[in-house]
Structure formats: structure tokens, C-alpha cells
Design a protein around this motif. Structure first.
Motif, mmCIF file in Angstrom:
data_model
loop_
_atom_site.group_PDB
_atom_site.id
_atom_site.type_symbol
_atom_site.label_atom_id
_atom_site.label_comp_id
_atom_site.label_asym_id
_atom_site.label_seq_id
_atom_site.Cartn_x
_atom_site.Cartn_y
_atom_site.Cartn_z
ATOM 1 N N GLY A 65 0.773 -1.226 0.000
ATOM 2 C CA GLY A 65 0.000 0.000 0.000
ATOM 3 C C GLY A 65 0.806 1.278 0.000
ATOM 4 N N ASP B 286 3.345 3.860 -2.223
ATOM 5 C CA ASP B 286 3.621 4.171 -3.627
ATOM 6 C C ASP B 286 5.031 4.717 -3.818
ATOM 7 O OD1 ASP B 286 3.416 4.578 -6.321
ATOM 8 O OD2 ASP B 286 2.084 6.316 -6.182
ATOM 9 N N PRO C 171 -10.300 0.482 -6.753
ATOM 10 C CA PRO C 171 -9.853 1.034 -5.475
ATOM 11 C C PRO C 171 -10.366 0.190 -4.314
ATOM 12 C CG PRO C 171 -10.704 2.769 -6.894
ATOM 13 C CD PRO C 171 -11.029 1.466 -7.560
ATOM 14 N N PRO D 96 -6.807 3.988 3.263
ATOM 15 C CA PRO D 96 -5.477 3.689 2.709
ATOM 16 C C PRO D 96 -4.530 3.161 3.776
ATOM 17 C CG PRO D 96 -5.763 6.056 2.986
ATOM 18 C CD PRO D 96 -7.092 5.427 3.289
ATOM 19 N N ALA E 277 0.767 7.018 0.361
ATOM 20 C CA ALA E 277 -0.037 5.812 0.534
ATOM 21 C C ALA E 277 -0.911 5.653 -0.709
ATOM 22 C CB ALA E 277 -0.898 5.923 1.784
ATOM 23 N N ALA E 278 -0.949 4.453 -1.244
ATOM 24 C CA ALA E 278 -1.784 4.204 -2.419
ATOM 25 C C ALA E 278 -3.246 4.488 -2.090
ATOM 26 C CB ALA E 278 -1.605 2.763 -2.879
ATOM 27 N N TRP E 279 -3.935 5.125 -3.018
ATOM 28 C CA TRP E 279 -5.358 5.442 -2.913
ATOM 29 C C TRP E 279 -5.659 6.481 -1.839
ATOM 30 C CZ3 TRP E 279 -6.703 3.263 -7.195
ATOM 31 C CH2 TRP E 279 -6.169 2.036 -7.560
ATOM 32 N N ALA E 280 -4.657 7.209 -1.394
ATOM 33 C CA ALA E 280 -4.900 8.260 -0.409
ATOM 34 C C ALA E 280 -5.286 9.563 -1.099
ATOM 35 C CB ALA E 280 -3.664 8.469 0.457
ATOM 36 N N ASP E 281 -6.142 10.337 -0.446
ATOM 37 C CA ASP E 281 -6.528 11.658 -0.956
ATOM 38 C C ASP E 281 -5.810 12.772 -0.196
ATOM 39 O OD1 ASP E 281 -8.311 10.510 -2.789
ATOM 40 O OD2 ASP E 281 -9.933 10.499 -1.312
ATOM 41 N N ASN F 96 -8.987 8.752 2.862
ATOM 42 C CA ASN F 96 -9.769 8.853 1.631
ATOM 43 C C ASN F 96 -11.241 8.821 2.009
ATOM 44 O OD1 ASN F 96 -10.306 6.158 2.163
ATOM 45 N ND2 ASN F 96 -8.922 5.381 0.577
ATOM 46 N N GLY G 266 -6.520 5.919 7.641
ATOM 47 C CA GLY G 266 -5.766 4.700 7.874
ATOM 48 C C GLY G 266 -4.863 4.788 9.084
#
Length: 715
Positions: A282, A284, A393, A398, A420-424, A469, A474
Motif C-alpha cells: 500500500g 507508492d 480502489p 489507505p 499511501a496508495a489510494w490516499a486523498d 480517503n 488509515g
């Protein structure tokens, strides 16, 4: 016009970056309730959805995956009838000189390939073979040896750990728990020990082998400290293998592009391995520094496919390797590294990858080239990565950001991290003590960097970051500590004529010094010092942590009459070194978890003329004893005049409230030994004119070697 060498050197070309090092305190409060941290399994090179995709394609005989499977199945090391090379006779193995090297190369590949065969076909005989290989090595191996032993450990260890992960989490029930525990112990006490120093004195592919194996061991053993340390090194480590030093230009030029294309492409593949493991957890790393890894893959593919590339003359971090032009040695020989990068950047991210795509489809008439075997790389990318598509997703929050590092200045601390992958967005928290309480200082941060202005100069603060997200927030990251400036009464300065100014940072436990200079020990010294007044009698003690970044680095402990370049001094200095052939790789002594903290360097000042009870190893004041070629401990005691100055140097030291200098605790020893009180702005030495200094005559900045803790949590 010939362009000047780049900024990433040592001595006169050393950079001034000072990095805070990881902190894993004994007790840490939960700063904010978020999703608890957890590792994903299987989660090294392959996740369960990868294995399911491979298995379905092979069952349906669907190309290109099926062609990749046929290549794997035809290899002799993929056979369930493979003969295990280690039958219990190998208690040590290594390289330089060769010590059962071929057996380790063959068995590590056979373990990984048979584990893959099990996951794809479900044939139990393959899992049994992989188990037998892992059991043989974990039962017999006690040490890794040789000048190149660390490199071999990073290459072969990665395959062994991947095999273990696939067996343990791939639905196989024939591996007893006792054998798994013994395998974990072997990875931590033998393999990790060999690669724990990241080999800063070599080309970047050495660092990268260490990174990939430490990261993999961290995942398999669920050891967050190792996982975090490897990613912190990948993001901001001092060696040639970290992303900023490995990919030296925005065009993607690699640190070894001017060496030869074999080593350069090896490093390209190793860095992608690290990024893939991080992604599967998770994190990036693939996207770090504006997709810097993609630029490196594209550059290597472009040149090895016959195209021209731009090249900037470059001096590496050790100061040993000067590259003036791109090397044509081994040009055109493409190893099995391009499928994985293509799968992520093209398949998952949908980014343009023109040269990587050409490398993948370089067969006759533009056909896909089936990737096969390579002793130094996991290989088999057509089977394992072809057909990868963008996943949906995840439903949950995340993962925790990783690789936190800090760049302190006089009034600010800049915290950066791997996305972090898929984090906003991200939330940054700060505390005045390692156990908290933590307060939110920034919410809704849209980038992977934040600059803080702490309220007190010279005080250590502790930071953690969490990602969020639409599904929630997380887990918090691991904690790092940083200090604006240096804690009073500490100050830093350059001595003599240094071509590049040095710098220092403090993280609550240790100092990190980055320096450029000519030498320590003559009448025209040029180096960087971190020093404080030591009034009256006193003691300076320091542990020198290996390895130095180059044989040109010089560090040690010294008493100086003044802070001038020609000051009289009494010094005990260590120059950079590599392990001797036949030496055991890793720190000396018994298992690190049980090892006592030995003194490294000791300087005492007493007004009494009586001899000290702590005597030096010999009568010579310049002598020292060496436990092993890899770890050198120094201890000295003597009288000195009131005008002397005392110095201790290396990249990291922690100084306790009693006025004694000692190396900062690394994560693996942070749970044992005495408690250390970090200095504050009100700190005063117990003794009462002299100075304690931390000099370095070359680029010695590095993240000190972590030592595995018993447990870790995040706030």
C-alpha cells in the motif's frame, strides 16, 4: 563545453542534506484512533490477486501468461525433482572468496521457482520441494562471509524470502510452525545481519540488494521496523541506491549508466523490486519524485534498444566513481526486468511507457519477448506480471504512509513521506515526547511534504502522518523525531577550508552529520564538527557505526586545543573500510537481541595524576582493538590540559544528560540497555574548558543500521 560533475559527491562535492533517523521508542501512545497497522499477505512480489490471475491464465492456456509458465516449467530449477544442494553441510556461504556460492544461487532460485509452480499449478510436490530447501538452509546456515557476501545475501536472500512468503500464505499446509519460526530466525539473525548496513561504500546495486531483502524480511516476519527503515532508505538514504542518488537526473540517467549496461539494468530491476514490494503493502514508491523510477526504466530501455540518451557527467556518493559518458559495455542485452515496470506504469497507472513497451515487445515482428531466468533477479516477468490491469480502489482506508524523513533547519522542520496508495489527503501530528500526547498540526494536506515551525528552537519533536480517503483514515505512520537547529549548548561549524559547507541534525537520540573536507589530523584540517562546552573533568564516549560511505571518509574521537585548522590535538580516527575476504558479514558477537552495548570510543579528562582504572588496549595512544573487520570499538582514557577540546565523530550519536556521548540506539537495541535522556535547551554537563565535537572529513551521512526490535507500534 563539458558540464561539471553533479552535486552528489563527497569531500569537496558533498551535499548538505541532513536527515533525521527513525525512532522506535519503548512506549508510544495512540495519537488518533485510525485503522490499525497490518501487513498484507502474500505481499512481497506477488499478492493473492496476482496468483489468482496467473493460475486462471495457465489453466485456460491463455497467452502471454501461459507462454511465461511454459518457460518457467521447463527450467530445471522449477522441477519438483530438483536436487537440493545444501544437505546440511553449509554452515556458512559467501562471495569473495567463493564459499558455497553456486549452491546458494541454485537453491534460492529453486525455492522461489518451485513455490511459484505450487501457486500456479497446485501440485503439492513443488511446495514440498520449496519447503525442503528452506528448511535445509534455515537449519544449517550460521554466517555469510566474504568481501562480496553482503551483495550475495541481498540477491539470494530476496528469492528465499519470496519463496517462504508464497508457501506460508499460499494455501500450503505442509510446513510445520516450528520450521516457519526457525526460518524467520534465520532471516533475521543471519540474512538481515549481512545486509543491515546497506553497503554505502559501493555502487547503487549493492544498496538495492540490501533494501529489497530487508523490506522482504520485514514483510515476512511482520517486522515494521525493518520495513520502515528500508523504505526510509529508499526515499532519503545516503547511499547510491536511494531514489535521489540512484536516478541522478530527471531524464532517468542511472548512477551506473556510465559503468556498463549489465550493472545499470540490474540496478533498474532491483529498484523496481523494492517499489513492487512497497506497492503490495500500500505504499507508492513507484510514484516517488514524479515517477522517477519510470524515468530510469525508460532511459535504460531507450539506450539498450539502440537510441541515444542525454548524459550528465556524475560523481557518485562515495567519491570513487566518476562517470563522464554513458557506457556501451553490454549494450543491447536486456535482462528480465521490463515486464514488472510495464505492468505497473502501463497496466495499473495507464502512463505512456514507449521505450519500456518496446523492450517488452521486442520479439520478431513486435511479438512479446518471454522473460526467463536470471541468477541475480527474480525473473519470469511474463508469467508473473503480463496482463496486470488497474485494480478497483480498495473499499477501506489507505495504508499508512511510510519512509518518513525530516530535513530540519534553524526554525523549521520539513517532513516528507512516501505516498499511501489510494490516499486523498494526509494528517500530520506532532508531540513533545515520544509517548505523546500528539496534536494535529495539519489536516487535509494534499502533498507528501509538510513544513512545520515548532514552538521551541533546539527542542526535539516527534511526528507521525496518517492518510485518508472517502472510506476513512488509515493507520498512523512510524514516528520520526527532529529538532530545529541543534539543542543548546550544541553548535556545529566547519573547521578549515572546506569546499562545501557541512551540516548536522539531531533527532533526540543521535546526530547526523553531512560533511565535505580534506582531512583530519594535520596542520590544515578541513572537516565539520558538532561540539559543546565540556567544562572541567569529563568523559566523551562514542560507538562508531559501520559502514562509512567510502574509504575516503574519516571519523573518530579527538581532543583539540582549539577549533582552528592547525590546532594541536590527540585523535583516534577511523578511515572507511570494507570487510576483508573471509570475514563474517554483520555485527560481531552473539544474536543482536542479546548483545550488550560495548563502548566504542572513550575520552576522559581527570585532574588527578593517578592512572585510570579503564586502561587502553595497549600503551600506544593511537592503538585500538578490532573485534572484527566489520565493527571496530575504541576506548581511550588519559589526562589532558585545560585548553584541550574533545571530539567524537560519526553520522549519529546520542548524548545523555550525564554528559557522556554514546551512539544513538538503533531500533533493534532500543528495547534493551539503559534509558537515554535526550538533551534539551536546559541541558548542562555534570563536569565543569573543553569541547566535545563531532567531526567528519567526508560524506558520512547515512541512516544508522536498524537492529530488530521485539515489537513496534505506531501512534
Amino acid at each position: 563545453m563539458t558540464r561539471a560533475l553533479s552535486r552528489r559527491g563527497f569531500l569537496g562535492a558533498a551535499s548538505s542534506l541532513a536527515l533525521a533517523t527513525p525512532l522506535f521508542p519503548q512506549e508510544r501512545a495512540r495519537a488518533d484512533a485510525g485503522t490499525p497497522f497490518a501487513f498484507a499477505h502474500p505481499g512481497i512480489l506477488h499478492r493473492q490477486d496476482d496468483l489468482d490471475r496467473m493460475k486462471a491464465a495457465v489453466a485456460a492456456r491463455r497467452d502471454p501468461v501461459y507462454s511465461g509458465y511454459l518457460a518457467l516449467a521447463a527450467h530445471p530449477r522449477s522441477s519438483a525433482g530438483y536436487t537440493v544442494q545444501n544437505t546440511g553441510q553449509i554452515t556458512s556461504w559467501g562471495r569473495g572468496p567463493t564459499n558455497h556460492m553456486s549452491e546458494a544461487v541454485a537453491d534460492s532460485a529453486a525455492a522461489y521457482q518451485n513455490a511459484l509452480m505450487w501457486c500456479v499449478t497446485g501440485e503439492r510436490a513443488h511446495a514440498d520441494k520449496a519447503r525442503d530447501i528452506l528448511n535445509a538452509w534455515s537449519a544449517s546456515l550460521q554466517a555469510i562471509t566474504g568481501a562480496d557476501g553482503q551483495l550475495g545475501a541481498g540477491l539470494q536472500g530476496f528469492k528465499f524470502v519470496n519463496a517462504a512468503e508464497l508457501l506460508r500464505h499460499g494455501g500450503y499446509d505442509g510446513w510445520p510452525q516450528a520450521d516457519i519460526v526457525r526460518c524467520e530466525k534465520s532471516f533475521l539473525d543471519v540474512w538481515y545481519r549481512a545486509v543491515s548496513g546497506y553497503m554505502l561504500y559501493a555502487n547503487g546495486n549493492w544498496d538495492l540488494t540490501a533494501m529489497q531483502t530487508i523490506l522482504a524480511i520485514g514483510v515476512f516476519c511482520e517486522d515494521r521496523t525493518l520495513f520502515e527503515d528500508a523504505l526510509r532508505f529508499a526515499a532519503a538514504g545516503a547511499g547510491n541506491g536511494s531514489v535521489p542518488h540512484r536516478v541522478v537526473t530527471a531524464d532517468g540517467q542511472g548512477q551506473e549508466s556510465g559503468r556498463d549496461q549489465g550493472h545499470e539494468q540490474l540496478a533498474v530491476g532491483l529498484l523496481a523490486d523494492v517499489a513492487q514490494v512497497a506497492w503490495n503493502q500500500g505504499v507508492d514508491l513507484y510514484g516517488y519524485m514524479g515517477d522517477r523510477i519510470l524515468a530510469n526504466v525508460e532511459y535504460a530501455a531507450r539506450y539498450n534498444l539502440g537510441h541515444d540518451v542525454p548524459f550528465v557527467p556524475d560523481l557518485d556518493r562515495t567519491g570513487k566513481y566518476i562517470k563522464q559518458s554513458v557506457s556501451a559495455i553490454s549494450r543491447g542485452n536486456l535482462p528480465p526486468i521490463y515486464e514488472m515496470a510495464y505492468a505497473h506504469y502501463h497496466g495499473v497507472r495507464g502512463l505512456p511507457t514507449p521505450y519500456t513497451e518496446q523492450a517488452v515487445f521486442r520479439g520478431p515482428g513486435g511479438a512479446r519477448a518471454v522473460e526467463g531466468s536470471n541468477d541475480d533477479l527474480p525473473s519470469w516477468g511474463t508469467l508473473t506480471f503480463a496482463g496486470t490491469a488497474a485494480p478497483a480502489p480498495p473499499a477501506g482506508p489507505p495504508a499508512a504512509p511510510a519512509g518518513l524523513h525530516a530535513v530540519p533547519a534553524e526554525s523549521t522542520v520539513t517532513i516528507s513521506w512516501l505516498a499511501a496508495a489510494w490516499a486523498d489527503t494526509y494528517t500530520v501530528l506532532r508531540a513533545g515526547a515520544p509517548g505523546g500526547p500528539y496534536e494535529r498540526i495539519a489536516d487535509g494536506v494534499g502533498s507528501t511534504s509538510y513544513t512545520d515551525r515548532p514552538p521551541h528552537h533546539g527542542r526535539t519533536y516527534y511526528y507521525t502522518v496518517s492518510a485518508a480517503n472517502a472510506s476513512g483514515r488509515g493507520a498512523g505512520s512510524a514516528v520520526i523525531a527532529a529538532c530545529t537547529g541543534l539543542p543548546e549548548p550544541w553548535t556545529g561549524r566547519d573547521v578549515g577550508d572546506v569546499r562545501t559547507p557541512g551540516s548536522a541534525a539531531f533527532d533526540g537520540e543521535r546526530f547526523t552529520v553531512e560533511a565535505g573536507g580534506a582531512d583530519i589530523g594535520g596542520t590544515a584540517d578541513a572537516f565539520h564538527l558538532v561540539h559543546l562546552p565540556l567544562r572541567g573533568d569529563g568523559v566523551v564516549m562514542a560507538r562508531v557505526v559501520w559502514p562509512l560511505s567510502s574509504q575516503y571518509s574519516k571519523v573518530g574521537v579527538t581532543m583539540r586545543g582549539a577549533l582552528t585548522a592547525d590546532a594541536p590535538h590527540a585523535s583516534m580516527l577511523i578511515q572507511g573500510f570494507r570487510s576483508a575476504p573471509g570475514a563474517v558479514c554483520g555485527p560481531p558477537g552473539p544474536r543482536p537481541a542479546a548483545r550488550r552495548r560495548p563502548p566504542a570510543a572513550r575520552r576522559c579528562r581527570r585532574r588527578s595524576s593517578r592512572p585510570s582504572r579503564r586502561r587502553p588496549p595497549s600503551r600506544s595512544r593511537t592503538s585500538a582493538r578490532s573485534r572484527t573487520p566489520r565493527h571496530r570499538w575504541r576506548r581511550r582514557t588519559w589526562r589532558r590540559p585545560a585548553t584541550a577540546t574533545g571530539c567524537a565523530c560519526r553520522t549519529g550519536y546520542g548524548w545523555n544528560a550525564g554528559g557522556t556521548a554514546s551512539s544513538g540506539r538503533s531500533p533493534r537495541t532500543a528495547r534493551s540497555g539503559p534509558k537515554w535522556a535526550p538533551p534539551r535547551s536546559t541541558w548542562a554537563p555534570r563536569s565543569t574548558p573543553a569541547w566535545c565535537c563531532a567531526p567528519a572529513s567526508a560524506s558520512t551521512n547515512r541512516t544508522p543500521r536498524p537492529e530488530r526490535p521485539r515489537s513496534t507500534t505506531s501512534p
